[in-house]
Design a protein around this motif. Structure first.
Motif, mmCIF file in Angstrom:
data_model
loop_
_atom_site.group_PDB
_atom_site.id
_atom_site.type_symbol
_atom_site.label_atom_id
_atom_site.label_comp_id
_atom_site.label_asym_id
_atom_site.label_seq_id
_atom_site.Cartn_x
_atom_site.Cartn_y
_atom_site.Cartn_z
ATOM 1 N N TYR A 73 0.813 -1.204 0.000
ATOM 2 C CA TYR A 73 0.000 0.000 0.000
ATOM 3 C C TYR A 73 0.856 1.269 0.000
ATOM 4 C CZ TYR A 73 -3.066 3.785 1.237
ATOM 5 O OH TYR A 73 -3.725 4.982 1.232
ATOM 6 N N SER A 74 0.425 2.239 -0.781
ATOM 7 C CA SER A 74 0.965 3.591 -0.720
ATOM 8 C C SER A 74 -0.117 4.528 -1.220
ATOM 9 C CB SER A 74 2.232 3.720 -1.567
ATOM 10 O OG SER A 74 2.963 4.865 -1.208
ATOM 11 N N ILE A 75 -0.112 5.767 -0.755
ATOM 12 C CA ILE A 75 -1.197 6.684 -1.071
ATOM 13 C C ILE A 75 -1.263 6.978 -2.575
ATOM 14 C CG2 ILE A 75 0.157 8.802 -0.704
ATOM 15 C CD1 ILE A 75 -2.393 9.954 0.669
ATOM 16 N N PHE A 76 -2.467 7.195 -3.074
ATOM 17 C CA PHE A 76 -2.677 7.392 -4.515
ATOM 18 C C PHE A 76 -1.914 8.621 -5.013
ATOM 19 C CE2 PHE A 76 -5.848 10.324 -2.908
ATOM 20 C CZ PHE A 76 -5.922 11.312 -3.875
ATOM 21 N N SER A 80 1.179 9.061 -5.622
ATOM 22 C CA SER A 80 2.507 9.317 -5.055
ATOM 23 C C SER A 80 3.609 8.592 -5.824
ATOM 24 C CB SER A 80 2.555 8.872 -3.587
ATOM 25 O OG SER A 80 2.384 7.474 -3.487
ATOM 26 N N LEU A 123 3.864 5.075 -4.515
ATOM 27 C CA LEU A 123 2.935 4.121 -5.116
ATOM 28 C C LEU A 123 3.511 3.580 -6.417
ATOM 29 C CD1 LEU A 123 0.285 2.597 -5.311
ATOM 30 C CD2 LEU A 123 -0.742 4.621 -6.343
ATOM 31 N N HIS A 133 -6.787 -0.499 -3.270
ATOM 32 C CA HIS A 133 -6.879 0.484 -4.356
ATOM 33 C C HIS A 133 -7.555 -0.094 -5.602
ATOM 34 C CE1 HIS A 133 -4.585 4.046 -6.412
ATOM 35 N NE2 HIS A 133 -5.762 3.833 -6.973
#
Length: 209
Positions: free
Chosen positions: A126-129, A131, A134, A153
């Motif tokens: 997971y990583s923030i959209f 970015s 990501l 996601h």
């Protein structure tokens, strides 16, 4: 390159009837020369015209009156590192999202997993959209593959052109649904490494070459 932008819009519009997306979620791009066209951020696909499609360079700059999708980074990184990739599609399809929210790789429950280049469909961390991080985890999950899930996601696919990217996305969503349904009945019986290796070899000569 008006025709290329028209093809991009047509592909984006095909995502909803194919069960891949709703509203403005997801994004699509297509390679063009040393850069790529990509769907703009926050615009309904049904209203798009060719002038709405930004042209991006691999340095992250863009030309056109609209801002590019917030997810342009993993599109850019796929084009920069994978010369065979001609189109990229990202979608929030229901079964892919369901598995991605469990942060599950899809194991070799069905031989068509090999269609995507390996014996699993990986789920990226997971990583923030939108970015750079990501994109980094997506590239790791896509190594040697044509698709991956993005944790909490959605899905990401890379094809040689827009037609293949859309077809791969539809096929991946179908596999996600089949795996989800099989898991409701019990633990699916997985193909062995040897069985999947044989499928991967057979796929090298499958279809119209």
């Amino acid at each position: 390159m008006a025709d290329l932008r028209a093809d991009l819009i047509a592909t984006a519009r095909a995502m909803q009837p194919a069960g891949l997306n709703r509203s403005t979620a997801g994004n699509v791009s297509v390679r063009s020369g040393d850069g790529f066209y990509i769907t703009p951020t926050g615009m309904a696909y049904g209203s798009l015209i060719e002038d709405d499609i930004p042209l991006m360079a691999l340095d992250g700059s863009h030309a056109g009156k609209r801002k590019p999708s917030s997810e342009w980074r993993f599109h850019r990184d796929l084009y920069a590192t994978r010369p065979e990739v001609g189109a990229v599609l990202h979608a929030h399809s229901p079964f892919a999202v369901s598995l991605a929210c469990l942060r599950l790789d899809i194991p070799p429950f069905h031989y068509m997993i090999a269609r995507f280049g390996g014996d699993t469909i990986r789920c990226a961390e997971y990583s923030i959209f939108g970015s750079e991080s990501l994109s980094t985890v997506a590239m790791a999950a896509m190594a040697g593959r044509k698709a991956c899930l993005l944790a909490n996601h959605g899905m990401l696919v890379a094809g040689r052109d827009l037609n293949e990217a859309l077809a791969l996305a539809i096929e991946l969503e179908e596999l996600c649904e089949q795996y989800w349904r099989a898991c409701q009945l019990g633990q699916p019986v997985l193909l062995s490494a040897e069985e999947m290796a044989a499928v991967l070899e057979k796929f090298k000569g499958y279809g119209q070459q």
